[in-house]
Write a protein that holds these residues in place. Structure first.
Motif, short mmCIF file in Angstrom:
data_model
loop_
_atom_site.label_atom_id
_atom_site.label_comp_id
_atom_site.label_asym_id
_atom_site.label_seq_id
_atom_site.Cartn_x
_atom_site.Cartn_y
_atom_site.Cartn_z
N UNK A 140 0.82 -1.21 0.00
CA UNK A 140 0.00 0.00 0.00
C UNK A 140 0.85 1.26 0.00
N UNK A 141 2.03 1.20 0.62
CA UNK A 141 2.89 2.39 0.71
C UNK A 141 4.36 1.96 0.67
N UNK A 142 4.93 1.80 -0.53
CA UNK A 142 6.33 1.35 -0.65
C UNK A 142 7.32 2.29 0.00
N UNK A 143 6.91 3.51 0.33
CA UNK A 143 7.86 4.44 0.93
C UNK A 143 8.28 4.03 2.34
N UNK A 144 7.58 3.05 2.94
CA UNK A 144 7.96 2.60 4.29
C UNK A 144 9.25 1.81 4.25
N UNK A 145 9.67 1.34 3.08
CA UNK A 145 10.91 0.56 2.97
C UNK A 145 12.09 1.41 3.41
N UNK A 146 12.88 0.88 4.32
CA UNK A 146 14.02 1.61 4.86
C UNK A 146 13.69 2.42 6.09
#
Length: 439
Positions: A140-146
């Motif tokens: 849903x929100x790939x920006x959470x990676x890292x």
């Protein structure tokens, strides 16, 4: 004169004594009959109370679920090591999310990820359902990676049972499924405020699962809803039309007598027979899909029809003949008399019979087992043609599971089913009181 009156007075007194004795005997018999009735009611209520206490006592804990809230590091080296998500989004789906969950719990407990024995215990501490939970967050929100974010994960079924006090922790470790190390971790997380028991929405929304903590009634609820809609749309108009014809238009002859006898017989036929009929006709002959609500709804329609027909005919008979005579007397046709005068007055009885028939259909299991609605279905059906199951069938399947945690889920599902049945019966009572007319 006085002496002559004495014998008469004696006779009168004797008759009065006999009448008084007979009256006392009748009153005593009436008192005993009332006493028997009260005792029967008390016994019935006692068994009902035992049943409800047993079910609620075992099932109320299914409505809460042990959860673990810990900081989770969405490591790019685990989720998307080669940074391919821009060109290949499937890497986000296939990543090893259980490792991420275990590492997060291990860090919260102060356990080294290099300790393989401890990590194996942590793998049994956290539910494998964390895979889909973390995957959905990343997709849903790939920006959470890292990044690192607080996430609430489900505890494993045995840990959940231990937290709810359903496992005796005083017995030796080798005789229970929860180790002393896991019990220590549970207490540590409790003291840190990382353990909570929120309402278990998963029991209502999740589909079938082999893991108790991620098993729910979502598919069964949707399947039952589809089937009840099909029963209502098919059984109500057919049952009411058949009742009106038999009661108001059909001539009384051997043919109609034969039909009436068969309707009464069908109302007493075991439900499993209707399952065999549905298997032979709808699946084997018409080739309809197995495990589909459309087939279950048609089978339950056949089973519910006699109940609706009998209730509707009784409601039509309860309308006073003077209503019919008055309508015909002012020039109404027989059709107008039935649909404009008799049918509206019979509506409360028709609605009551229909809802009772639907309630009976909602609780049926045997016919649905025969048409294959015991399939393992994890995704909710979007149409009546998709595979699904039903509430009573889901209860049956959970009751056959070996794991201890499925016991509370079985009782919890029974509570949900009983609530639906109670609401339907309450609706029948309210509708009857709302529209009923006393003559």
């Amino acid at each position: 004169m006085t002496d002559a009156a004495l014998p008469h007075a004696t006779v009168t007194t004797g008759a009065s004594t006999r009448r008084d004795f007979g009256l006392k005997r009748r009153h005593a018999a009436e008192f005993r009959f009332r006493l028997y009735g009260i005792v029967a009611i008390i016994i019935g209520l006692g068994f009902l109370a035992i049943l409800l206490v047993s079910i609620v006592g075992k099932g109320y804990t299914a409505f809460v679920q042990t959860a673990i809230t810990v900081p989770v590091e969405f490591s790019a080296s685990i989720i998307d090591k080669d940074n391919e998500r821009a060109t290949n989004p499937r890497v986000l789906v296939s990543a090893n999310y259980p490792i991420i969950a275990r590492n997060a719990v291990a860090k919260a407990l102060g356990v080294s990820t290099d300790d393989k024995a401890a990590m194996r215990e942590i793998a049994k501490f956290v539910s494998d359902g964390s895979r889909s939970m973390l995957r959905d967050i990343v997709v849903a929100d790939p920006s959470v990676i890292g990044t690192t974010r607080n996430v609430t994960l489900l505890a494993a079924a045995d840990i959940d049972s231990a937290n709810k006090g359903q496992i005796d922790l005083t017995v030796p470790q080798d005789k229970r499924k929860v180790s002393d190390l896991q019990v220590g971790w549970l207490e540590q997380l409790k003291q840190e405020g990382a353990i909570s028991t929120p309402f278990n929405w998963g029991l209502i929304t999740f589909g079938a699962s082999s893991r108790p903590e991620t098993a729910g009634l979502g598919v069964a609820l949707v399947g039952s809803l589809y089937m009840m809609a099909i029963v209502l749309l098919c059984a109500l108009p057919i049952g009411v039309a058949a009742s009106i014809y038999l009661e108001e238009f059909a001539k009384k002859n051997r043919f109609t007598d034969f039909i009436e006898v068969n309707i009464n017989n069908l109302a007493a036929v075991p439900s499993i027979v209707f399952g065999l009929l549905g298997l032979a006709v709808f699946i084997n002959f018409f080739g309809m899909p197995r495990s589909a609500p459309i087939v279950g709804g048609l089978v339950l329609t056949l089973m519910t029809l006699p109940t609706i027909i009998i209730a509707t005919r009784a409601a039509l008979r309860s309308v006073p003949p003077s209503i019919r005579s008055a309508a015909l007397g002012i020039g109404a046709s027989k059709m107008q008399m039935v649909f404009d005068h008799v049918l509206p007055l019979a509506t409360p009885g028709i609605l009551t019979g229909t809802i009772i028939g639907l309630a009976r259909a909602l609780g049926e299991t045997a016919p649905l087992l025969l048409i294959g609605m015991v399939a393992f279905v994890a995704d909710r059906p979007t149409t009546p043609l998709d595979p699904a199951t039903a509430l009573p069938v889901q209860i049956y399947m959970w009751a056959n599971e070996a794991e201890r945690a499925f016991v509370e889920r079985t009782s919890g599902a029974i509570i949900v089913l009983l609530l639906f049945l109670a609401l339907m019966n309450l609706a029948a009572i309210l509708l009857r009181r709302r529209f009923e007319r006393r003559w």
